[in-house]
Design an enzyme around this catalytic site. Structure first.
Site, PDB file in Angstrom:
ATOM      1  N   ARG A  70      -7.742   1.969  -8.416  1.00  0.00           N
ATOM      2  CA  ARG A  70      -8.743   2.454  -9.464  1.00  0.00           C
ATOM      3  C   ARG A  70      -7.909   3.167 -10.692  1.00  0.00           C
ATOM      4  O   ARG A  70      -6.867   3.644 -10.585  1.00  0.00           O
ATOM      5  CB  ARG A  70      -9.539   3.345  -8.541  1.00  0.00           C
ATOM      6  CG  ARG A  70     -10.609   2.832  -7.666  1.00  0.00           C
ATOM      7  CD  ARG A  70     -11.405   3.940  -7.142  1.00  0.00           C
ATOM      8  NE  ARG A  70     -10.647   4.591  -6.255  1.00  0.00           N
ATOM      9  CZ  ARG A  70     -10.173   5.857  -6.216  1.00  0.00           C
ATOM     10  NH1 ARG A  70     -10.648   6.458  -7.517  1.00  0.00           N
ATOM     11  NH2 ARG A  70      -9.725   6.446  -5.203  1.00  0.00           N
ATOM     12  N   TYR A 198      -9.482  -5.186  -9.497  1.00  0.00           N
ATOM     13  CA  TYR A 198      -9.234  -4.506  -8.496  1.00  0.00           C
ATOM     14  C   TYR A 198     -10.346  -3.733  -7.804  1.00  0.00           C
ATOM     15  O   TYR A 198     -11.282  -3.347  -8.390  1.00  0.00           O
ATOM     16  CB  TYR A 198      -8.128  -3.322  -8.736  1.00  0.00           C
ATOM     17  CG  TYR A 198      -8.002  -2.504  -7.718  1.00  0.00           C
ATOM     18  CD1 TYR A 198      -7.427  -2.808  -6.599  1.00  0.00           C
ATOM     19  CD2 TYR A 198      -8.919  -1.207  -7.594  1.00  0.00           C
ATOM     20  CE1 TYR A 198      -7.421  -1.897  -5.343  1.00  0.00           C
ATOM     21  CE2 TYR A 198      -8.733  -0.301  -6.345  1.00  0.00           C
ATOM     22  CZ  TYR A 198      -8.076  -0.638  -5.237  1.00  0.00           C
ATOM     23  OH  TYR A 198      -8.031   0.095  -4.164  1.00  0.00           O
ATOM     24  N   GLY A 199     -10.436  -3.733  -6.541  1.00  0.00           N
ATOM     25  CA  GLY A 199     -11.522  -3.414  -5.638  1.00  0.00           C
ATOM     26  C   GLY A 199     -12.538  -2.465  -6.274  1.00  0.00           C
ATOM     27  O   GLY A 199     -13.637  -2.755  -6.610  1.00  0.00           O
ATOM     28  N   LYS A 207     -17.901   2.002  -4.985  1.00  0.00           N
ATOM     29  CA  LYS A 207     -17.718   3.173  -5.489  1.00  0.00           C
ATOM     30  C   LYS A 207     -18.725   3.370  -6.739  1.00  0.00           C
ATOM     31  O   LYS A 207     -19.415   4.409  -6.952  1.00  0.00           O
ATOM     32  CB  LYS A 207     -16.220   3.569  -6.010  1.00  0.00           C
ATOM     33  CG  LYS A 207     -15.416   3.522  -4.817  1.00  0.00           C
ATOM     34  CD  LYS A 207     -15.498   4.474  -3.801  1.00  0.00           C
ATOM     35  CE  LYS A 207     -14.910   4.412  -2.520  1.00  0.00           C
ATOM     36  NZ  LYS A 207     -13.480   4.304  -2.448  1.00  0.00           N
ATOM     37  N   HIS A 227     -18.712   9.990   0.261  1.00  0.00           N
ATOM     38  CA  HIS A 227     -17.467   9.422   0.495  1.00  0.00           C
ATOM     39  C   HIS A 227     -17.125   9.616   1.939  1.00  0.00           C
ATOM     40  O   HIS A 227     -16.016  10.744   2.168  1.00  0.00           O
ATOM     41  CB  HIS A 227     -16.527   9.904  -0.510  1.00  0.00           C
ATOM     42  CG  HIS A 227     -15.338   8.948  -0.479  1.00  0.00           C
ATOM     43  ND1 HIS A 227     -13.908   9.499  -0.986  1.00  0.00           N
ATOM     44  CD2 HIS A 227     -14.856   7.550  -0.134  1.00  0.00           C
ATOM     45  CE1 HIS A 227     -13.073   8.570  -0.993  1.00  0.00           C
ATOM     46  NE2 HIS A 227     -13.572   7.578  -0.393  1.00  0.00           N
ATOM     47  N   SER A 249      -9.450   9.105  -0.724  1.00  0.00           N
ATOM     48  CA  SER A 249      -9.019   7.774  -0.689  1.00  0.00           C
ATOM     49  C   SER A 249      -7.507   7.703   0.277  1.00  0.00           C
ATOM     50  O   SER A 249      -6.857   8.467  -0.493  1.00  0.00           O
ATOM     51  CB  SER A 249      -8.975   7.008  -1.785  1.00  0.00           C
ATOM     52  OG  SER A 249     -10.171   7.047  -2.550  1.00  0.00           O
ATOM     53  N   CYS A 251      -6.506   8.652   3.010  1.00  0.00           N
ATOM     54  CA  CYS A 251      -6.019   9.666   3.888  1.00  0.00           C
ATOM     55  C   CYS A 251      -6.371   9.566   5.331  1.00  0.00           C
ATOM     56  O   CYS A 251      -6.749  10.240   5.882  1.00  0.00           O
ATOM     57  CB  CYS A 251      -6.762  11.080   3.234  1.00  0.00           C
ATOM     58  SG  CYS A 251      -6.014  11.617   1.843  1.00  0.00           S
ATOM     59  N   GLY A 252      -6.786   8.392   5.751  1.00  0.00           N
ATOM     60  CA  GLY A 252      -7.133   8.042   7.227  1.00  0.00           C
ATOM     61  C   GLY A 252      -8.468   8.186   7.618  1.00  0.00           C
ATOM     62  O   GLY A 252      -8.671   7.926   8.863  1.00  0.00           O
ATOM     63  N   LYS A 253      -9.402   7.699   6.596  1.00  0.00           N
ATOM     64  CA  LYS A 253     -10.680   7.541   6.795  1.00  0.00           C
ATOM     65  C   LYS A 253     -10.868   6.178   7.943  1.00  0.00           C
ATOM     66  O   LYS A 253     -11.573   6.252   8.849  1.00  0.00           O
ATOM     67  CB  LYS A 253     -11.677   7.432   5.928  1.00  0.00           C
ATOM     68  CG  LYS A 253     -12.245   8.588   5.112  1.00  0.00           C
ATOM     69  CD  LYS A 253     -13.440   8.648   4.415  1.00  0.00           C
ATOM     70  CE  LYS A 253     -13.171   7.646   3.239  1.00  0.00           C
ATOM     71  NZ  LYS A 253     -12.064   7.888   2.241  1.00  0.00           N
ATOM     72  N   THR A 254     -10.320   5.108   7.446  1.00  0.00           N
ATOM     73  CA  THR A 254     -10.259   3.773   8.401  1.00  0.00           C
ATOM     74  C   THR A 254      -9.699   4.149   9.682  1.00  0.00           C
ATOM     75  O   THR A 254     -10.274   3.941  10.677  1.00  0.00           O
ATOM     76  CB  THR A 254      -9.882   2.833   7.396  1.00  0.00           C
ATOM     77  OG1 THR A 254     -10.207   2.697   6.302  1.00  0.00           O
ATOM     78  CG2 THR A 254      -9.911   1.387   8.287  1.00  0.00           C
ATOM     79  N   ASP A 276     -15.903   4.131   4.809  1.00  0.00           N
ATOM     80  CA  ASP A 276     -15.760   4.769   3.227  1.00  0.00           C
ATOM     81  C   ASP A 276     -16.932   5.603   3.113  1.00  0.00           C
ATOM     82  O   ASP A 276     -16.739   6.509   2.168  1.00  0.00           O
ATOM     83  CB  ASP A 276     -15.581   3.842   2.662  1.00  0.00           C
ATOM     84  CG  ASP A 276     -14.703   3.968   1.299  1.00  0.00           C
ATOM     85  OD1 ASP A 276     -14.201   5.033   1.291  1.00  0.00           O
ATOM     86  OD2 ASP A 276     -15.113   3.580   0.323  1.00  0.00           O
ATOM     87  N   ASN A 363      -0.915   0.483  -2.365  1.00  0.00           N
ATOM     88  CA  ASN A 363      -2.258   0.527  -2.104  1.00  0.00           C
ATOM     89  C   ASN A 363      -2.658  -1.005  -1.931  1.00  0.00           C
ATOM     90  O   ASN A 363      -3.941  -1.474  -2.448  1.00  0.00           O
ATOM     91  CB  ASN A 363      -2.653   0.974  -3.484  1.00  0.00           C
ATOM     92  CG  ASN A 363      -4.336   1.304  -3.738  1.00  0.00           C
ATOM     93  OD1 ASN A 363      -4.656   1.687  -2.517  1.00  0.00           O
ATOM     94  ND2 ASN A 363      -5.039   0.643  -4.481  1.00  0.00           N
ATOM     95  N   ARG A 365      -4.291  -3.895   0.042  1.00  0.00           N
ATOM     96  CA  ARG A 365      -5.640  -3.780   0.973  1.00  0.00           C
ATOM     97  C   ARG A 365      -6.171  -5.043   1.669  1.00  0.00           C
ATOM     98  O   ARG A 365      -5.599  -6.107   1.448  1.00  0.00           O
ATOM     99  CB  ARG A 365      -7.145  -3.824  -0.179  1.00  0.00           C
ATOM    100  CG  ARG A 365      -6.637  -2.325  -0.875  1.00  0.00           C
ATOM    101  CD  ARG A 365      -7.278  -1.253  -0.346  1.00  0.00           C
ATOM    102  NE  ARG A 365      -6.905   0.250  -1.012  1.00  0.00           N
ATOM    103  CZ  ARG A 365      -7.799   1.162  -0.831  1.00  0.00           C
ATOM    104  NH1 ARG A 365      -8.626   1.058   0.288  1.00  0.00           N
ATOM    105  NH2 ARG A 365      -7.374   2.474  -1.142  1.00  0.00           N
ATOM    106  N   ARG A 396      -5.319  15.966   2.274  1.00  0.00           N
ATOM    107  CA  ARG A 396      -3.794  16.019   2.767  1.00  0.00           C
ATOM    108  C   ARG A 396      -3.142  17.213   2.264  1.00  0.00           C
ATOM    109  O   ARG A 396      -2.905  17.377   0.845  1.00  0.00           O
ATOM    110  CB  ARG A 396      -3.383  14.427   2.044  1.00  0.00           C
ATOM    111  CG  ARG A 396      -2.142  14.191   2.661  1.00  0.00           C
ATOM    112  CD  ARG A 396      -1.708  13.049   1.623  1.00  0.00           C
ATOM    113  NE  ARG A 396      -2.387  11.758   2.163  1.00  0.00           N
ATOM    114  CZ  ARG A 396      -1.739  10.784   3.253  1.00  0.00           C
ATOM    115  NH1 ARG A 396      -0.529  11.273   3.477  1.00  0.00           N
ATOM    116  NH2 ARG A 396      -2.205   9.638   3.362  1.00  0.00           N
ATOM    117  N   GLY A 490      -4.756   8.596  17.052  1.00  0.00           N
ATOM    118  CA  GLY A 490      -5.571   8.519  18.164  1.00  0.00           C
ATOM    119  C   GLY A 490      -5.611   9.986  18.709  1.00  0.00           C
ATOM    120  O   GLY A 490      -6.348  10.497  19.112  1.00  0.00           O
ATOM    121  N   ASN A 492      -6.058  12.406  17.262  1.00  0.00           N
ATOM    122  CA  ASN A 492      -6.971  13.364  16.274  1.00  0.00           C
ATOM    123  C   ASN A 492      -8.324  13.653  17.385  1.00  0.00           C
ATOM    124  O   ASN A 492      -9.074  14.331  17.090  1.00  0.00           O
ATOM    125  CB  ASN A 492      -7.366  12.830  15.076  1.00  0.00           C
ATOM    126  CG  ASN A 492      -6.069  12.729  14.065  1.00  0.00           C
ATOM    127  OD1 ASN A 492      -5.181  13.705  14.246  1.00  0.00           O
ATOM    128  ND2 ASN A 492      -5.983  12.051  13.121  1.00  0.00           N
TER     129      ASN A 492
END
Ligand code: SAT
Ligand code: MN
Length: 583
Positions: A70, A198-199, A207, A227, A249, A251-254, A276, A363, A365, A396, A490, A492
């Site tokens: 982005r 790009y995405g 977004k 988000h 973005s 930081c481990g959401k997925t 997301d 980055n 994807r 983070r 895991g 977490n």
């Protein structure tokens, strides 16, 4: 396929008049169409089939090396008044913005096909879903939108019935960063994006629509576009709590959305609703309900392996588009921390040479349908969404922020969200690893003035007594040598479990100036190689450091001037006072 909706037809005609494509194609969203678009891209070299035995249906796209993330500095919110966009956004006056970007669109699609993509953000039957049409000259965008949204015929039918939709115009242009702009016109429900494939710059449903335009709409309509991942956490008794987490973005959401419970947590299960974006609406009973407007994942590849995220690792072995990863001798995709294979070719398509940096772009994807996910929740398609028990903010941060704490109430939770700071990541072009304020993880995505956004958040406390409890987590604390203090991934779930126990009023915690922290025994560390000292460190509040932090938060909030809601100022003052008493 064309349309019976005259406003849509007229817009498509006028865009064609401006951009001069060779042909116009209306996407129907069928499997045949997807297969054909993929085959055409393989013929033209835009995509490369990967090893079809080990990665059936998987393809690789290598983007222009200048177009890999982005571009927040080229992203604009174009409201009539500059104040409405706020200091959190780049602003341009709508007329000037249209003029500037339309000049770049003039003739931009000569020699190309113009694709018209009707899409629906959210389950097609959901009253909370919203519609859009993206016009693009990129077949890559068509294929990605097919995986990421409910796209095609059924979306068009609903668009024709409702008559309202977000207009998104996209062209890859000449990919020159000098002529790259991502512009939003929330007052007109429209987006114009040129110069990037790009995405987040090009898949306009994501977004641009589902966050920037939707957040603006949500404010006037009384809901929230956030988000956030959405996850269902099932305990061994079969009870499920739904949790929505806002992290910046990359930081481990997925990873959290698809978490596999550790050995120590037999009988627990995680159900993925989204990784997301969450749209939150209040129902008649005063509960916040969430839907995921998306239908697929556009996730960071590096770091994905059988330990960190086995569900994702398995999921991306079929029917996946990889962007900017490396490849092995056997034509399999490869990335850093994959834990198997070796790279032969890097993300630029050159022979791999360790001296020229990582083999896969940091980055890089994967794009994949949510249906590929082994932990997919069928409720991701429920029109009414799921009731949210807890909202979790996080960033983070090497230092300061404890592993977990709970806000004292909703308004304090809004302050906690507004105070989020995080180290920048490769998801945006620019420096990586610098701590910046990223309120609610929405800094790059809020389509209006943050001060008004916080007022909107605060307004929910007058509307219900049954709002979710608000928490803050930090998986990223490090010691002086740079070693992570908490194992993450895991494990977490141990923290999420405390969050749920707080919601069920089963965990006591103790009150500190910044909120409720777990009592040490309340986080189950059985089977973990973690010392009592480390847990103490992770669950402590350094008063002096927090006083400094609150000074910095105060300065940040005051930069919003008169528009800053008084209630937020008050919450800040309360924490400052409690820290003073504790010092
Ligand atoms: O590039 S995207 O915005 O789609 C992904 C992200 O940065 O969160
Ligand atoms: Mn994101």
């Amino acid at each position: 396929m064309t349309t019976t909706l005259s406003t849509l037809q007229e817009w498509v005609d006028s865009v064609a008049g401006l951009t001069k494509p060779d042909s116009i194609y209306w996407c129907d969203g069928s499997d045949t169409e997807y297969d054909r678009v993929i085959a055409e891209m393989c013929d033209s070299g835009v995509l490369k089939p990967l090893n079809q035995e080990s990665f059936p249906g998987c393809h690789l796209h290598l983007s222009d090396p200048s177009d890999v993330a982005r571009v927040e500095h080229l992203t604009f919110v174009c409201t009539t008044s500059e104040e409405d966009a706020g200091p959190n956004n780049n602003w341009m006056a709508p007329n000037a913005a249209h003029e500037k970007i339309d000049a770049l669109f003039a003739g931009a699609m000569k020699g190309r096909t113009m694709y018209v993509i009707p899409y629906c953000m959210g389950p097609i039957e959901s009253p909370y879903a919203r519609l859009g049409v993206e016009i693009t000259d990129s077949a890559y965008v068509v294929a990605n939108m097919r995986l990421m949204t409910r796209m095609g015929k059924s979306a068009l039918q609903r668009i024709e019935k409702e008559g309202t939709f977000v207009k998104g115009l996209h062209s890859t242009g000449d990919l020159d960063p000098e002529r790259r702009f991502i512009m939003h016109f929330p007052e007109e429900l429209s987006i114009k994006s040129i110069g990037s494939g790009y995405g987040g710059n090009a898949l306009l449903g994501k977004k641009c629509h589902a966050l920037r335009i939707a957040s603006y709409q949500a404010r006037s309509e009384g809901w929230l576009a956030e988000h956030m991942l959405i996850v269902g956490v099932e305990n061994p008794h079969g009870e499920v709590h739904y949790v929505a987490c806002a992290f910046p973005s990359a930081c481990g959401k997925t990873n959290l959305a698809m978490l596999i419970p550790p050995e120590s947590h037999k009988g627990w299960r995680i159900w993925t609703l989204g990784d997301d974006i969450a749209w939150l609406h209040m129902d008649e009973a005063g509960k916040l309900r969430a839907i995921n407007p998306e239908a697929g994942y556009f996730g960071v590849v590096p770091g994905t392996n059988e330990k960190t995220n086995k569900n994702a690792y398995d999921m991306i072995h079929r029917s996946t588009i990889f962007t900017n990863v490396a490849t092995t001798e056997d034509n399999e995709p490869w990335w850093e921390d994959k834990k198997s294979g070796t790279p032969a070719t890097d993300w630029r398509g050159n022979d791999y040479d360790p001296s020229s940096g990582p083999a896969a772009h940091p980055n890089s994807r994967f794009t994949v349908s949510a249906r590929n996910n082994p932990s997919y929740s069928a409720l991701a398609d429920a029109p009414e969404g799921v009731p949210i028990s807890a909202i979790v903010f996080g960033g983070r941060r090497r230092e300061l922020a404890p592993l977990v704490y709970e806000a004292k109430d909703w308004n304090h939770g809004v302050l906690v969200g507004a105070s989020v700071a995080s180290e920048t990541t490769a998801a945006n072009v620019g420096e990586v690893g610098v701590v910046r304020r990223d309120p609610m993880a929405m800094k790059p995505f809020c389509g209006y003035n943050f001060a008004d956004y916080w007022s909107h958040w605060l307004s929910f406390s007058d509307r219900s007594e049954r709002l979710p409890q608000i928490f803050h987590v930090n998986w990223f604390r490090q010691d002086e040598s740079g070693k992570f203090l908490w194992p993450g991934f895991g494990e977490n779930l141990r923290v999420i479990r405390w969050i749920i126990e707080r919601c069920e009023e089963r965990a006591h915690g103790h009150k500190t100036p910044i909120g409720y922290l777990p009592n040490p025994a309340e986080i189950d560390t059985s089977g973990l190689d973690i010392s009592f000292e480390t847990m103490k460190e992770l669950l402590s509040v350094n008063i002096e450091a927090w006083q400094k932090e609150m000074d910095s938060v105060g300065e940040y909030l005051e930069s919003y001037g008169d528009r800053l809601p008084e209630a937020l100022r008050k919450e800040h003052a309360k924490v400052v006072e409690e820290l003073r008493k504790a010092s």
